[in-house]
Motif scaffolding. Structure first.
Motif, PDB file in Angstrom:
ATOM      1  N   GLU A1043       0.834  -1.203   0.000  1.00  0.00           N
ATOM      2  CA  GLU A1043       0.000   0.000   0.000  1.00  0.00           C
ATOM      3  C   GLU A1043       0.867   1.252   0.000  1.00  0.00           C
ATOM      4  O   GLU A1043       0.586   2.227  -0.709  1.00  0.00           O
ATOM      5  N   ASN A1092      -9.871  -4.076   2.609  1.00  0.00           N
ATOM      6  CA  ASN A1092     -10.695  -3.168   1.803  1.00  0.00           C
ATOM      7  C   ASN A1092     -10.518  -3.441   0.313  1.00  0.00           C
ATOM      8  O   ASN A1092     -10.234  -2.546  -0.468  1.00  0.00           O
ATOM      9  N   ASP A1093     -10.672  -4.684  -0.036  1.00  0.00           N
ATOM     10  CA  ASP A1093     -10.587  -5.126  -1.434  1.00  0.00           C
ATOM     11  C   ASP A1093      -9.230  -4.791  -2.054  1.00  0.00           C
ATOM     12  O   ASP A1093      -9.107  -4.013  -2.997  1.00  0.00           O
ATOM     13  N   ARG A1097      -8.376  -2.808  -5.758  1.00  0.00           N
ATOM     14  CA  ARG A1097      -7.707  -1.501  -5.806  1.00  0.00           C
ATOM     15  C   ARG A1097      -6.403  -1.560  -6.590  1.00  0.00           C
ATOM     16  O   ARG A1097      -6.112  -0.673  -7.385  1.00  0.00           O
ATOM     17  N   HIS A1098      -5.647  -2.595  -6.386  1.00  0.00           N
ATOM     18  CA  HIS A1098      -4.374  -2.688  -7.090  1.00  0.00           C
ATOM     19  C   HIS A1098      -4.579  -3.024  -8.565  1.00  0.00           C
ATOM     20  O   HIS A1098      -3.802  -2.566  -9.417  1.00  0.00           O
ATOM     21  N   SER A1100      -7.107  -1.938 -10.234  1.00  0.00           N
ATOM     22  CA  SER A1100      -7.539  -0.669 -10.811  1.00  0.00           C
ATOM     23  C   SER A1100      -6.364   0.269 -11.039  1.00  0.00           C
ATOM     24  O   SER A1100      -6.387   1.082 -11.965  1.00  0.00           O
ATOM     25  N   ALA A1101      -5.342   0.159 -10.188  1.00  0.00           N
ATOM     26  CA  ALA A1101      -4.186   1.051 -10.307  1.00  0.00           C
ATOM     27  C   ALA A1101      -3.238   0.644 -11.423  1.00  0.00           C
ATOM     28  O   ALA A1101      -2.313   1.392 -11.753  1.00  0.00           O
ATOM     29  N   ASN A1156     -14.344   2.925  -8.047  1.00  0.00           N
ATOM     30  CA  ASN A1156     -13.576   3.698  -7.068  1.00  0.00           C
ATOM     31  C   ASN A1156     -14.362   3.783  -5.780  1.00  0.00           C
ATOM     32  O   ASN A1156     -14.465   4.831  -5.172  1.00  0.00           O
ATOM     33  N   HIS A1159     -11.936   2.657  -1.926  1.00  0.00           N
ATOM     34  CA  HIS A1159     -10.929   1.667  -1.533  1.00  0.00           C
ATOM     35  C   HIS A1159      -9.779   2.380  -0.859  1.00  0.00           C
ATOM     36  O   HIS A1159      -9.130   3.230  -1.443  1.00  0.00           O
ATOM     37  N   CYS A1160      -9.495   2.047   0.347  1.00  0.00           N
ATOM     38  CA  CYS A1160      -8.394   2.691   1.067  1.00  0.00           C
ATOM     39  C   CYS A1160      -7.733   1.652   1.947  1.00  0.00           C
ATOM     40  O   CYS A1160      -8.067   0.484   1.918  1.00  0.00           O
ATOM     41  N   THR A1186     -10.212   7.629  -3.578  1.00  0.00           N
ATOM     42  CA  THR A1186     -10.572   7.212  -4.925  1.00  0.00           C
ATOM     43  C   THR A1186      -9.343   6.808  -5.677  1.00  0.00           C
ATOM     44  O   THR A1186      -8.220   7.103  -5.287  1.00  0.00           O
ATOM     45  N   ARG A1187      -9.584   6.135  -6.777  1.00  0.00           N
ATOM     46  CA  ARG A1187      -8.470   5.638  -7.568  1.00  0.00           C
ATOM     47  C   ARG A1187      -7.819   6.768  -8.324  1.00  0.00           C
ATOM     48  O   ARG A1187      -8.472   7.563  -8.970  1.00  0.00           O
TER      49      ARG A1187
END
Length: 2027
Positions: A1043, A1092-1093, A1097-1098, A1100-1101, A1156, A1159-1160, A1186-1187
């Protein structure tokens, strides 16, 4: 911030974190810092004042037992336990703290208790209390450090600087923070605090006690440093300075040893900075804060401070008074140089400077500096304390010229006095002036101490003649004059001090060069005692000549003879020894820092430095001097040139014996004896340390391989044996005056051992008994570590003792040296384990007899001291010291990793810890700290410290012999690597430990570290899901690390290779956890819920920044693999929502459309509590909710496609550089030989070090034969080759990373679409997404990739997507048809399409609308689906057609350009082409065609009624034309390519290529396809291959065949031939190529298995994968029969050539045919019936008049036996005809066999084949009867003539032939009509059911019902047609026989029969004699009874409806039959 828990720890830690984050990243948190400082203003105003106890709070707390209390962060009152309230009251009383705050502190301690295993809640609260006070103190210290001032400046932004300046100034002015700090320092007393904590039992273990006291001392020191920072920057106000002066005067500032404590030193330096005016002398300083200094702006400051000094009458430490007077006097002296207005402010006090200096000198100020102040570490570690001391010395020399000269004069007087007294034999007087000597000693110590962090000595060498001379300021001149002044007329008493000063001032290359020149030029100076190099070395020579004890060799007088008399050696006096030691220190200083001076000292022939120094070591020189001499030799050995010389003289001197002892008159010197006898007695070991330093320097600089060659075996074994036996193995048990020296000796020994071991490479020759030289020393060390040796036991003992002493967390003398010694012990074990496999391999290859237990196994042995296997436990314990011993931690982790590679060891390690022990939890917590460790701010730009010995020894060191010549190439420089920071190495080692042990047996230690509850989870059943400890686990820390990295990537483009590599390894570890069967679901659930999913998130990044780097590509590939597993599990468990989320991200059209949903980071990822947090910790990190895309790309498209965009596919290859000296083919082979074994991540990598060694060995072999000028050129070419190898490795790594990414991406796409539920996406959207991805792949990837695996993977994905696309196309076409039909039906009903919400079409539209509204990214696609406008449909059709055109075109291009690099790629391409063509040309069953026609007819009828509806034209024709156009445009080239692959490719590739040709043939894309295949020889080649398969196919009929490959290849060949034969031209070409002749020659068709055995086998092998033998035979036979049938279909039955060739094929395998006919029965199994149907079908078709005539003519002429066999075959056909009579009992028995339950489909197949056989036999009999002659009829061709024996037909022996045969025909006729009648109603009923299906049910269910009914109806209709056909054929047979017999019966009546001469009868009519009149009569009666009115009507009705020919023909036959019966003669 409103939710901050107000205890005594959390807010202070948060304040510190925010302040640190503001300093490191000021642009992000400026506003947060301002708010935070405002919030905590009260805390700084009342600095470290606790909220006092309150009776109200205490009462409130006691009431909480019953009423509860409202805690921070809670919304309701919480009832408290009695124990908690008691603890809160104890803490409140102990710290005078408000009870509620004490309660909050305990609650926080409860939450943080998991980070402190083994401590109770109360003890943790005490830790947190002191840690919080330390945190706010550190905040204040750093705040004052960031304040702008005169001493230093910061690079913070102006906003931050202004905020801090104003805030800090307000604290000083308004809150009197400086006074509060001084008050706190006075109040803080360690003894009182210990008493308070002891009284309240607030101390736990010794470790806890040391931690608490450490925090307390750190807080006190931090407060002092805060004052120091403010004083250095802005000075101290007058009152504070005077209070500080008074405090220093009254405090006891020394410890038990009489040394100053650090706090006192800091406060003293604070006071010295309070009135510092050195800033006035800086020419480049224009700080606005200079004028604001209190000493300059306050006119009373100097006067009041001066008065305060003299007002203080008594001092606890009088020396402090002297140093303060000294510094204040220098301040007054410096003010003389200041502007006049400044001097005016000071007033008359300015003239008191000399008075203060004199009093300070009287107070022995220099003695205090030298003996006390300069002994403190803090003076060297704190830069500005060091600078202040530097100013104190230089100011005195600069401002007090007269005083310095005066001191020098006094020194001369003192020297004369001492000399005179000594000459008289008296003791010198006690109070002589030694200030000048002490001044020089202060200079020597201040600048020469190794602890100094900066170098300021260059200022003393300013005006010398040097290329790098400093600016010639007056201050520089004064300092250099001081050096000259000290050397003028230098007395003996100052000789030592002066040389020590010169040595101290020589701490840089510049100063060393200046010192060398100074001493070189000293004889030119005016001096009574010259201090010069010549003087030094002449003295050394004299000492050596006087004290030498050997008389065998003379170094200086060659005229000496053996008759020279011996003189007694002269010993050195103690003063001479001290002087020589000082000389050695000067030589060491110069040699250490300047290479040129070092070489000049050694090469000066008149000095003979190495010989003399080594000679003095062998003389009776004092041991102290010997040690210094060895250190001096070590310094001189730092150059390769000097090291070579010193090695030679060391070998010659024999101080370390390398040769057998000689028999001489005089005893030889032995360094080992000197150490054992003298050093051990004196308990000081400088000689040992010196020889170790010398050997280490020599070995690391240059190790000549020929050392000692000649007199002995060359090598270094004697030196290693000396170190081992005389020093290493004895140092631990020797006595030491200074205990720290023990660990220094041990560290030097182990450091040398480590270098030798790290630079050792195991060789087979090392184990050979016979060798030319000693093995490399590392071999002996390695051997010692892999057997149970004293050395290994010593290392383990050192580690154990270090662990025991460090576990107390206490400071002691020699701690650093003990840590260094333990480090090298750990490093030795680490390297030995790393090289163990190579060492064992060499040992095994050499077949050595030495038994090697192995170090990894011995580390698991019992410790004899503790009786427990705790060696590994002791090593793991070093992980807990990670905060200050990171290199120890790294070594411990690597050792643990190596040990755990043994089976079951990781479980054994877990069992070593007691169940529930706190030690185990503490180890896990320290692993967590290691993973969360960040680089200290002060070391971010520094290299690793000296203790982190370069791991490059292990990787690049090689054997020391490589240092022999100049051949060595710096591989590190070639690879351009940057050293990896130590904390990154630790993280990587931990991740590697986890990776290597994921698959170890459970439970194990690694799973415990990861946070899995091993005790609970692994004792349960395997079905129980595992649990994760999310509070304190390594898995949590690994997620947090990723993270942080992701957050860093969002804000910075910086790329760190090592960090990226660690991130890659973590993703790989997570992939391993996801793959593991036991951990996959828990870890994915943890990612999804706790983190947190995390995956979403990753994902999406992606793509990450710097995605072109290898490590980033690998990281993304591992992440995608994890997502693949997540998708697979979501599909398996029906988690549609989860699947939808992941697919939405991957199929999002642009970055804005991606998910989005907040996710944090997880909220409970903790940090280290007691160590000062840094800027990167979690609490100070703000994560965007947000992403934020990490890759700024303007390109739109699917997110999956954008991931593919980050790949750079380079198709270029790296060529080998041109070579002049090396042979290029041999080099190419060498590169292949140097490739390392293939492993994950480094496939095919070249071992550069192995290549380096081979090339240099080659050069050594030829160096004597090459020209001298070629040497450098060859070395340059070697360097070029090594660079080429490194570049090759880089290219291969890049390609491997690309392949890894491509594989993961392809797998992700395949799984996404392969498992996608139907309800997830509308079909049109899914189809368009797949088309987009396929097009992206085909555009992005070129078929000619350097790494073929990439092309294979890509084609595999294209194939998978095309399969899914084909199904999607089919479903979409069916759906569109249903929608159109629904709209038509609704329109015909007068309603709209949406009027009926229950209709299927409406449901589809509604679904599409919902999907469109829920996903904005797919609006365009959904609109295309929902709109029914014909225009848009035509556009959609055109788009689809264009997409398919592109895909088909690219696939064909790939097939034609991919060459034959990989058969697997060709297989994928052909399979993709087949699927693509199947999209264009869909295979439909008859039922589907009928279904579509039904719907089309409905639309057509409505369209004729409603003219406003335009009929929708399907795109099938357009797509077929498009495909045919593309294929036709390429033409023969494509056919050539496909045929070539079909002939030469792999079997599967060949099969698919042939299938592609079949499809192309079906499309009629190339009209000349058959001609091309034939004329270019491909057909002949196929036939040859088919013939070669005969032998292989025979093996298939074995009971257990090796494989079934040949059958599949054969079937492909036959399918292609059959497809080719479907055209008239193709069939002609097949026949002309003699295809049937090839089949006729194949013996496989004659290998019919035993039919009875096959029946039995079938009952037992119904479920096996490999078919039964008879099934395998039929799979071979039936395609051949189908080919014959196809040829006959294309050329027609009247083509005599075709029919004759087919008949010849049948005759060629007549044995097989006879066997099946003989066994023919309606009750055979289904396979045999199928085979029989095919055979009889061909016989029926080929039995024509012309064929029979030709065949009979040929056989009459050639083969009589064959004629007989054909006759028997004909009779068998008739017999079988009788067996397959259609009747109800036969069919009933056939459908209900014994002991077998047939399915409905099997029953239908039985009836089908039964009827086909009956029809084929009927047709055969008809053709056999009618094909004999064209005109008329002869009895020769009647069935009665063909059959010689009717017993098989009748079953009895006395049956009449005519009766039996005619009965059979009649039975067949009656049975077929009866069966027709029985099935006709069923067929009509099915048709009626289908017709009654309501239109509203047309949809998935309705369509299925329609297709099912249609299939059943078609089957029944086919049965009815065959039944009618059988009836027609038998009716004809009946007529033709009746016509012959009844007509001839009239001619040859009974009355004329006797008169007839039978010999004169027509031979063709002789058969009439076989029928008696009775038979004819009976036949007539039978016919009359059969052909009644009912039967005739039924027969005619059947003929009318299902007749396949002219319907009136059957009626005509019936009329003729009736006429014949009517006119037949009666008996």
């Amino acid at each position: 911030m409103e939710g901050v828990v107000e205890d005594m720890w959390t807010p202070y830690k948060r304040l510190y974190n925010i302040f640190q984050l503001a300093i490191t990243n000021p642009s992000d948190v400026t506003s947060d810092l301002e708010l935070c400082l405002k919030k905590y203003k009260q805390n700084f105003t009342n600095f470290l004042r606790n909220p006092p106890k309150s009776e109200k709070s205490r009462t409130h707390l006691r009431n909480a037992l019953t009423e509860g209390v409202l805690l921070a962060g809670q919304t309701h009152k919480v009832e408290l336990s009695h124990e908690l309230i008691d603890e809160a009251i104890i803490i409140s009383d102990m710290f005078d703290l408000d009870e509620i705050f004490a309660l909050e502190l305990l609650c926080t301690a409860q939450r943080q208790q998991i980070h402190h295993p083994g401590l109770s809640r109360g003890l943790v609260a005490v830790l947190l209390y002191y840690d919080g006070r330390k945190a706010i103190s550190c905040t204040l210290r750093d705040m004052f450090q960031a304040v702008s001032g005169v001493a230093w400046s910061t690079d913070l932004p102006r906003e931050i600087t202004g905020l801090i300046n104003n805030y800090a100034q307000n604290l000083v002015d308004d809150s009197n923070i400086l006074g509060r700090l001084l008050e706190l320092i006075g109040d803080m007393n360690v003894e009182k605090e210990i008493g308070l904590l002891t009284k309240n039992r607030a101390f736990g273990s010794k470790k806890h006690q040391n931690q608490v006291l450490g925090l307390y001392e750190d807080t006190r020191k931090t407060i002092a440093m805060a004052m120091f920072n403010w004083s250095a920057q802005r000075g101290l106000p007058k009152n504070i300075a005077i209070r500080l002066l008074q405090y220093l005067a009254n405090v006891k500032s020394t410890d038990s040893n009489g040394n100053l404590d650090d706090v006192t030193v800091i406060l003293l330096m604070t006071l010295l900075y309070a009135y510092d005016t050195s800033v006035l002398l800086m020419t480049d300083c224009d700080s606005p804060y200079t004028a604001r200094l209190p000493i300059l702006c306050d006119g009373e400051y100097a006067k009041c401070f001066y008065e305060a000094i003299y007002a203080q009458s008594s001092w606890q430490t009088p020396q402090l008074d002297a140093i303060i007077k000294y510094s204040f006097g220098l301040t007054l002296a410096s003010l003389r140089q200041a502007p006049s207005e400044v001097q005016t402010n000071v007033g008359a006090i300015i003239n008191r400077d000399e008075q203060l200096i004199d009093e300070a000198l009287v107070g022995n100020v220099f003695g205090f500096l030298y003996r006390n102040l300069l002994e403190k570490n803090i003076c060297y570690s704190t830069e500005f304390i060091y600078r202040r001391l530097h100013v104190l010395i230089t100011d005195f020399i600069d401002f007090m010229h007269a005083k310095v000269s005066e001191l020098r004069g006094r020194a001369d007087e003192t020297a004369r006095t001492m000399v005179s007294f000594l000459n008289e034999g008296l003791e010198p007087p006690p109070h002589l002036d030694v200030n000048f000597e002490l001044l020089m000693l202060c200079v020597a110590k201040l600048y020469g101490d190794k602890r100094a962090v900066i170098t300021l000595c260059n200022e003393y060498w300013g005006p010398t003649d040097s290329a790098d001379q400093q600016t010639n300021t007056s201050r520089a001149i004064s300092l250099f004059k001081f050096i000259r002044l000290a050397s003028d007329l230098l007395p003996q008493t100052l000789f030592k001090s002066y040389l020590n000063m010169i040595a101290g001032l020589t701490r840089s290359e510049f100063s060393a060069r200046c010192a060398f020149n100074l001493l070189k030029n000293s004889p030119n100076l005016s001096s009574s005692c010259a201090v010069s190099w010549d003087h030094f070395f002449n003295a050394l020579n004299n000492y050596f000549n006087n004290m030498r004890t050997d008389f065998d060799v003379s170094l200086y007088n060659t005229s000496d003879s053996i008759y020279r008399g011996r003189s007694m050696p002269r010993n050195m006096t103690p003063r001479e020894t001290e002087h020589m030691v000082a000389v050695m220190s000067v030589i060491q200083a110069v040699a250490n820092h300047d290479e040129i001076s070092r070489i000049m000292i050694c090469d000066q022939t008149t000095w003979q430095t190495p010989q003399v120094l080594l000679g003095l070591v062998a003389c009776t020189t004092p041991v102290v001097l010997k040690g210094e001499i060895l250190f001096t030799l070590a310094a001189l050995s730092k150059s390769k040139e000097t090291a070579r010389t010193i090695w030679f003289h060391l070998e010659e001197s024999q101080i370390i014996p390398t040769l057998p002892p000689r028999q001489t008159q005089y005893p030889e010197f032995s360094l080992a004896e000197e150490i054992d006898q003298n050093e051990s007695r004196m308990e000081t070991y400088k000689l040992s340390r010196g020889i170790l330093q010398l050997l280490y320097t020599l070995m690391t600089t240059h190790m000549p391989s020929s050392l000692g060659a000649g007199p002995r075996l060359p090598g270094f074994d004697p030196y290693l044996k000396f170190v081992l036996d005389s020093i290493l193995l004895k140092f631990y048990n020797r006595a030491y005056k200074d205990p720290t020296e023990k660990w220094e000796v041990g560290a030097k020994c182990l450091k040398l051992m480590y270098y030798l071991l790290a630079s050792y490479r195991p060789k087979v020759s090392d184990f050979m008994e016979q060798r030319d030289e000693h093995p490399y020393p590392g071999y002996h060390i390695m051997l010692q570590l892999h057997v149970k040796s004293d050395m290994l036991r010593l290392l383990l003992r050192i580690i154990e003792e270090a662990r025991e002493r460090l576990d107390d967390y206490n400071q002691f003398n020699g701690k650093e040296l003990l840590e260094e010694c333990a480090l090298y012990a750990l490093l030795l074990l680490e390297v030995a384990l790393a090289k163990q496999n190579a060492f064992f391999e060499a040992h095994a290859t050499a077949n050595c007899s030495i038994l090697l237990p192995g170090l990894n196994r011995m580390l698991l042995d019992l410790n004899p001291r503790t009786r427990a296997p705790d060696y590994v436990i002791n090593i793991i314990k070093f992980v807990t010291y990670n905060s200050w011993l990171p290199r120890h931690t790294l070594a411990a982790i690597k050792i643990l990793t190596a040990v755990t590679l043994l089976p079951d060891v990781i479980t054994q390690i877990l069992n070593m810890y007691a169940h529930g022990s706190n030690e185990k939890l503490e180890i896990r917590q320290r692993f967590v700290e290691c993973l969360e460790m960040e680089v200290p701010r002060s070391q971010q730009t520094d290299e690793n410290n000296v203790l982190s010995v370069a791991n490059a020894h292990d990787e690049f060191g090689g054997n020391g012999q490589l240092n022999e010549t100049d051949l060595q190439v710096d591989l590190m420089a070639l690879e351009e690597r940057k050293p990896q920071r130590i904390e990154l190495q630790i993280k990587e080692a931990i991740v590697q430990l986890f990776e290597l042990n994921l698959n170890q047996p459970l439970p194990n230690f690694v799973y415990f570290l990861l946070g899995i509850d091993v005790i609970r989870d692994f004792t349960a059943s395997e079905k129980q899901q595992l649990g994760l400890d999310i509070n304190c686990s390594c898995i949590n820390s690994l997620v947090l690390l990723l993270e942080r990295h992701l957050e860093q990537q969002r804000h910075s483009d910086a790329y760190c290779e090592h960090t990226a590599h660690i991130v890659e390894r973590i993703y790989h570890l997570f992939h391993g956890l996801c793959v593991n069967r036991r951990t996959s679901e828990p870890i994915l659930r943890y990612f999804r819920l706790t983190c947190n999913d995390f995956l979403v998130r990753h994902l999406s990044a992606m793509p990450f920044r710097q995605h072109g780097e290898d490590h980033v590509l690998h990281a993304m590939s591992h992440l995608m693999n994890c997502v693949c597993i997540e998708i697979k599990l979501a599909a398996s468990y029906g988690q549609t929502t989860r699947y939808q989320l992941l697919s939405d991200i991957l199929l999002a059209v642009n970055s804005d459309g991606q998910r989005n949903g907040g996710h944090c980071l997880p909220q409970e990822m903790g940090n280290n509590l007691l160590t000062p947090p840094n800027s990167s910790n979690y609490y100070g990190m703000y994560v965007l909710p947000t992403r934020v895309g990490l890759h700024n790309s303007s390109s739109l498209g699917l997110h999956a496609n954008r991931l593919l965009d980050c790949l750079t596919l380079d198709t270029t290859s790296l060529s080998q550089p041109p070579l002049q000296f090396f042979d290029e083919p041999l080099i190419a082979k060498l590169l292949v030989d140097c490739e390392a074994p293939t492993c994950v991540g480094r496939a095919g990598m070249i071992n550069v070090h192995k290549l380096h060694d081979i090339l240099h060995d080659e050069l050594r072999h030829v160096q004597s034969t090459i020209a001298s000028g070629q040497r450098k050129a060859i070395i340059d070419e070697i360097t070029l080759l090594l660079q080429h190898a490194i570049q090759l490795n880089c290219v291969r790594m890049r390609r491997y990373a690309t392949y890894s990414f491509m594989t993961a991406w392809c797998r992700l796409v395949q799984i996404l679409f392969g498992l996608m539920p139907d309800s997830l996406l509308p079909l049109s959207v899914r189809k368009q997404h797949m088309i987009d991805i396929i097009e992206k792949i085909l555009i992005k990837v070129e078929p000619t990739q350097p790494l073929v695996k990439i092309s294979i993977q890509v084609t595999d994905t294209v194939l998978n997507l095309l399969v899914n696309l084909r199904h999607c196309y089919y479903q979409l076409e069916d759906q569109r048809t249903l929608e159109e039909h629904a709209s038509v039906v609704c329109l015909s009903d007068g309603t709209t399409a949406n009027a009926n919400p229950n209709s299927n079409g409406g449901d589809v539209s509604k679904t599409n609308s919902n999907n469109s509204s829920s996903n904005s990214n797919n609006n365009n696609n959904n609109n295309n689906i929902n709109q029914k406008n014909g225009n848009q449909q035509s556009i959609s059709v055109e788009c689809n057609s264009s997409n398919l055109r592109f895909i088909l075109k690219r696939l064909i291009d790939w097939i034609m350009t991919s060459e034959v690099k990989s058969q697997k790629m060709s297989i994928n391409l052909y399979a993709s082409l087949i699927n693509c063509l199947r999209i264009v040309k869909r295979l439909r069953s008859d039922e589907q065609i009928e279904y579509n026609e039904t719907l089309a007819s409905t639309r057509w009828d409505v369209n004729k009624t409603y003219g406003n509806l335009q009929a929708t034209h399907t795109d099938d024709v357009q797509q077929k034309e498009m495909a045919a156009e593309i294929i036709g445009s390429i033409g023969d080239k494509l056919i050539d390519t496909i045929c070539h692959d079909a002939i030469t490719g792999h079997d599967v590739c060949s099969m698919l290529a042939l299938s592609s040709l079949n499809l192309i043939s079906e499309l009629r894309a190339i009209s000349t396809l058959s001609d091309v295949v034939t004329t270019r020889g491909y057909l002949n080649h196929i036939l040859e291959s088919l013939a070669k398969l005969d032998h292989v196919l025979r093996d298939l009929l074995k009971p257990t065949p090796h494989n079934m490959r040949a059958q599949y290849v054969y079937e492909s060949y036959m399918a292609f031939l059959a497809q080719m034969s479907q055209t008239h031209v193709g069939a002609h070409l097949v026949l002309s190529s003699k295809a049937l002749g090839v089949l006729s020659n194949m013996s496989i068709y004659d290998m019919q298995p035993d039919l009875k055995a096959s029946e039995v086998e079938l009952r037992h092998q119904q479920d096996e994968f490999v078919p039964a033998i008879d099934a395998r035979f039929r799979a071979i036979l039936l395609p051949a029969l189908a080919l014959c049938d196809s040829v006959l279909d294309s050329l027609g039955d009247r083509n005599n050539s075709a029919s004759l060739q087919v008949l010849n094929f049948m005759i060629a395998h007549i044995d097989m045919i006879e066997s099946i006919l003989r066994a023919a029965s309606p009750f055979m199994n289904l396979g045999h019936l199928e085979q029989l149907a095919a055979i009889t079908h061909l016989f029926a078709r080929t039995t024509t008049h012309d064929v029979v005539s030709i065949q009979m003519d040929e056989q009459h002429n050639n083969d009589v036996d064959m004629c007989n066999r054909l006759s028997r075959l004909q009779q068998l056909m008739v017999v079988v005809f009788g067996r397959f009579t259609v009747n109800e009992p036969t069919i009933r028995r056939m459908l209900h066999p014994n002991q077998m339950d047939l399915s409905e489909e099997e029953k239908s197949q039985h009836v089908k084949y039964f009827l086909q056989i009956a029809s084929n036999l009927s047709l055969y009999c008809r053709k056999a009867v009618t094909s004999g002659v064209k005109d008329g009829m002869s009895s020769q061709y009647l069935l009665t003539t063909m059959v010689s024996d009717v017993r098989p037909l009748s079953g009895s022996g006395d049956s009449k032939k005519l009766t039996v045969i005619m009965g059979t025909i009649l039975n067949q006729l009656k049975g077929s009509i009866a069966y027709y009648l029985s099935q006709k109603s069923i067929a009509d009923n099915l048709l009626q059911q289908r017709a009654s299906l309501p239109n509203i049910t047309f949809g998935p269910i309705g369509k299925q019902n329609f297709l099912e009914l249609s299939q059943r109806h078609n089957e029944k209709r086919s049965e009815l047609m065959i039944s009618v056909f059988i009836a027609e054929q038998n009716l004809y047979l009946l007529w033709i026989h009746l016509d012959f017999y009844f007509r001839n019966a009239v001619i040859y009546s009974q009355e004329n029969r006797n008169a007839i001469n039978e010999s004169s009868l027509d031979p063709e009519n002789i058969s009439v004699l076989n029928a008696s009149p009775d038979e004819v009569t009976k036949l007539k009666q039978l016919l009359i009874s059969t052909f009644n009115e009912t039967f005739c009507t039924q027969l005619l009705d059947a003929s009318e409806e299902y007749s396949m020919k002219c319907k009136n023909f059957n009626a005509s036959l019936m009329r003729r039959i009736k006429a014949l019966v009517q006119f037949a003669p009666q008996s």
